[in-house]
Design an enzyme around this catalytic site. Structure first.
Site, short mmCIF file in Angstrom:
data_model
loop_
_atom_site.label_atom_id
_atom_site.label_comp_id
_atom_site.label_asym_id
_atom_site.label_seq_id
_atom_site.Cartn_x
_atom_site.Cartn_y
_atom_site.Cartn_z
N HIS A 103 0.85 -1.16 -0.02
CA HIS A 103 0.06 0.03 0.00
C HIS A 103 0.94 1.15 0.09
O HIS A 103 2.01 1.11 0.55
CB HIS A 103 -0.83 0.07 1.30
CG HIS A 103 -1.81 0.94 1.28
ND1 HIS A 103 -1.55 2.40 1.81
CD2 HIS A 103 -3.30 0.84 1.28
CE1 HIS A 103 -2.69 2.89 1.81
NE2 HIS A 103 -3.96 2.17 1.48
N ASP A 145 2.94 -4.76 7.85
CA ASP A 145 1.71 -3.90 7.70
C ASP A 145 0.68 -5.03 8.09
O ASP A 145 0.36 -5.50 7.20
CB ASP A 145 1.60 -3.30 6.46
CG ASP A 145 0.34 -2.79 6.16
OD1 ASP A 145 -0.55 -2.62 6.93
OD2 ASP A 145 0.36 -2.04 4.92
N GLN A 195 -4.60 -5.22 6.99
CA GLN A 195 -5.63 -5.91 6.06
C GLN A 195 -5.67 -7.37 6.83
O GLN A 195 -6.63 -7.87 6.57
CB GLN A 195 -5.05 -5.78 4.63
CG GLN A 195 -5.08 -4.95 3.86
CD GLN A 195 -6.67 -4.27 3.92
OE1 GLN A 195 -7.60 -5.03 3.84
NE2 GLN A 195 -6.77 -3.16 3.33
N LYS A 218 -10.65 -0.43 10.01
CA LYS A 218 -10.73 -1.52 9.13
C LYS A 218 -11.23 -2.76 10.05
O LYS A 218 -11.32 -3.86 9.48
CB LYS A 218 -9.63 -1.93 8.32
CG LYS A 218 -9.02 -1.04 7.37
CD LYS A 218 -7.99 -1.38 6.51
CE LYS A 218 -7.11 -0.24 6.07
NZ LYS A 218 -7.85 0.37 4.73
N CYS A 258 -4.59 2.63 -3.73
CA CYS A 258 -3.46 2.92 -3.01
C CYS A 258 -2.26 2.01 -3.51
O CYS A 258 -1.59 1.89 -2.30
CB CYS A 258 -3.63 3.07 -1.68
SG CYS A 258 -4.78 4.40 -1.48
#
Lengths: 416, 128
Positions: free
Chosen positions: A130, A207, A210, A233, A373
């Protein structure tokens, strides 16, 4: 059609907690499939935030009165919940940020910029990151002459793990990778990647924006040095997230921002920083957001993250099967759902992704169209954009059917 | 709302674009894109001695709205005087499209006009 063989979650009961889902859009029942972008919020999260606003609004840490104590307790209590949820070693290692973007920028700035990275030092990333895990490193590239390297993907959207053999060198200072691609849904073997980074004496940043909302994430098992998460999220509000970091590294790092809260003592000309985690939490924090995120964690743990993952796995497999039956439709990402989260990007021959999204909107279906993104990944896939459907714990097989039917409608509109 | 965007005339211009191609040399030309969705438009105009648009072409890729808008704009431009071209505004473009454009898709619809304006600006700056 319309039913999963076995559903790990009682979606009918769950949907009662999400009033937003109970509405019509353009005269059709809403199907919300933009969860990789942001999730909807269940009643208990909204209620918990309202409770703070209505009953004990006060600043945290410095208020010597009952409301302030209550606010501090809720704010710090949420930190403990998040620590347990992600299985982070200690609460000192859980720093509130505004989200994943701020968390990664904090590392780039505090660890990279102020931490003495030098020209020629290397950071190994991947082509599927991202922008929030790309641009902060460009700052170091442009300002310090740090060299960025990119791990490629196979055609099925999985990482070329063998690339790490060549790209990680003695000059590598950081290996940064997403645990789950926000475009392809690919779940990356981050524990293995962190191990390779450590073997070379480099740090590893994961990261988890997600992944944390959709599957059990065990920070200690992954053993990354930094792990970043966004609250919005995972059923929480926007403007809150966490940076989890290894205590000894965080101790060494200079603060990202200066102000109140992050200091122990301040005098004319000098100051001493506060202890972890507050050293990195300058200014009045997002108290309501942190409390909301704590409530979101409670909600997710109440459902059991293993079951959330099982539900989404089954739903993704079902959706992939339904979409496979549509001629001219190409789905990107791994076909094996054990390596894939509920993120499904696709192209339909002869129709631009934005036109698909517009027509799906007419059918009451909310999806995302664009580069998500992740422009370097779009370049790598050689597509200008894709349409992306992304599922969550409240989505159902009937909604996957609605998506498939609506895509047939798109083809009719375009006479394909 | 969205279905109304995809009327016969829009799909016709999208799938059978008018004046698609290159024009070299062109008197007025510009390229404009929207990296957000990958829409691209290049517009080429050729003027005659009386400053009337003698020929016009466009190249591009992107959504039906942006590409149909480009195709329809080229049809509109042909035979216009420079003065008339300069007077084309957003309302005129939207009127030509003749469909309700949702706010989110306005950028797509107006991308060809943006290209035209950039081209006109350069043309005037060059003092031609």
């Amino acid at each position: 059609m319309g039913k999963l063989k076995e559903s790990a979650l009682d979606t009918r009961a769950i949907r009662q907690d999400f009033p937003v889902l109970d509405q019509e859009v353009h005269g059709k029942r809403l199907v919300y499939l933009d969860n990789a972008s942001t999730s909807q919020k269940p009643r208990p999260v909204v209620e918990k935030m309202n409770e703070y606003l209505n009953l004990y609004t006060a600043n945290v840490h410095r208020s010597i009165y009952q409301l302030g104590e209550r606010a501090t307790e809720a704010y710090e209590g949420a930190r403990d919940k998040i620590q347990a949820f992600l299985n982070v070693r200690a609460r000192e290692e859980v720093i509130y940020t505004s989200g994943t973007t701020e968390a990664i920028n904090a590392v780039a700035y505090s660890w990279g910029m102020k931490g003495g990275l030098q020209e020629g030092d290397e950071i190994v990333s991947t082509v599927m990151e991202h922008h929030s895990n790309t641009i902060p490193w460009y700052f170091l590239q442009d300002k310090l002459g740090v060299v960025l390297k990119w791990v490629d993907i196979h055609d099925d959207g999985t990482l070329k793990m063998e690339d790490y053999d060549e790209l990680i060198t003695s000059r590598t200072k950081l290996v940064t990778v997403t645990q789950c691609s926000n475009v392809l849904g690919t779940i990356n073997p981050v524990a293995e990647i962190a191990k390779r980074a450590h073997e070379a004496g480099a740090l590893c940043l994961v990261d988890a924006a997600q992944s944390a909302p959709h599957m059990p994430v065990d920070a200690q098992a992954i053993d990354a040095d930094f792990l970043a998460v966004s609250g919005h999220k995972m059923l929480g509000p926007t403007g809150i997230g966490v940076l989890c970091g290894r205590e000894d590294i965080l101790e060494e790092m200079e603060p990202f921002m200066g102000g109140g809260e992050m200091i122990r003592e301040v005098h004319l000309g000098w100051a001493r920083w506060n202890d972890l985690p507050w050293k990195f939490e300058a200014g009045t924090p997002n108290i309501m957001g942190a409390i909301g995120l704590g409530a979101a964690v409670d909600y997710l743990e109440g459902l059991d993250m293993h079951l959330v993952r099982e539900h989404e796995k089954a739903l993704t497999a079902y959706a992939l099967e339904r979409l496979a039956g549509i001629e001219g439709l190409r789905v990107y990402g791994p076909t094996d759902v054990s390596q894939r989260a509920g993120v499904v990007p696709f192209l339909l021959e002869g129709v631009h992704p934005h036109d698909i999204a517009s027509i799906l909107d007419s059918e009451g279906i909310a999806v995302r169209a664009g580069h998500h993104c992740a422009q370097p990944l779009m370049d790598r896939l050689d597509v200008p954009a894709t349409t992306r459907a992304s599922f969550y714990l409240y989505n159902t097989a009937e909604e996957a059917d609605r998506l498939a039917e609506a895509l047939k409608r798109v083809k009719e509109v375009f006479r394909l | 709302m969205s279905y109304e965007m995809y009327q016969e005339v829009i799909l016709d211009h999208y799938q059978n674009p008018r004046n698609k191609g290159d024009l070299d040399p062109a008197d007025i030309w510009a390229r404009e894109d929207n990296p957000l969705c990958g829409d691209e438009i290049a517009l080429y105009l050729k003027l005659n001695d009386a400053s009337v648009v003698e020929d016009v072409k466009f190249q591009g890729q992107g959504c039906a709205i942006s590409q149909a808008s480009a195709s329809m704009l080229t049809v509109k431009l042909k035979g216009k005087t420079l003065e008339e071209v300069l007077a084309i505004d957003e309302d005129a473009v939207l009127q030509t499209l003749g469909i309700p454009i949702s706010h989110a898709r306005l950028t797509c619809a107006l991308l060809p006009l943006s290209a035209l304006r950039i081209g006109l600006e350069t043309y005037q700056e060059d003092g031609a």
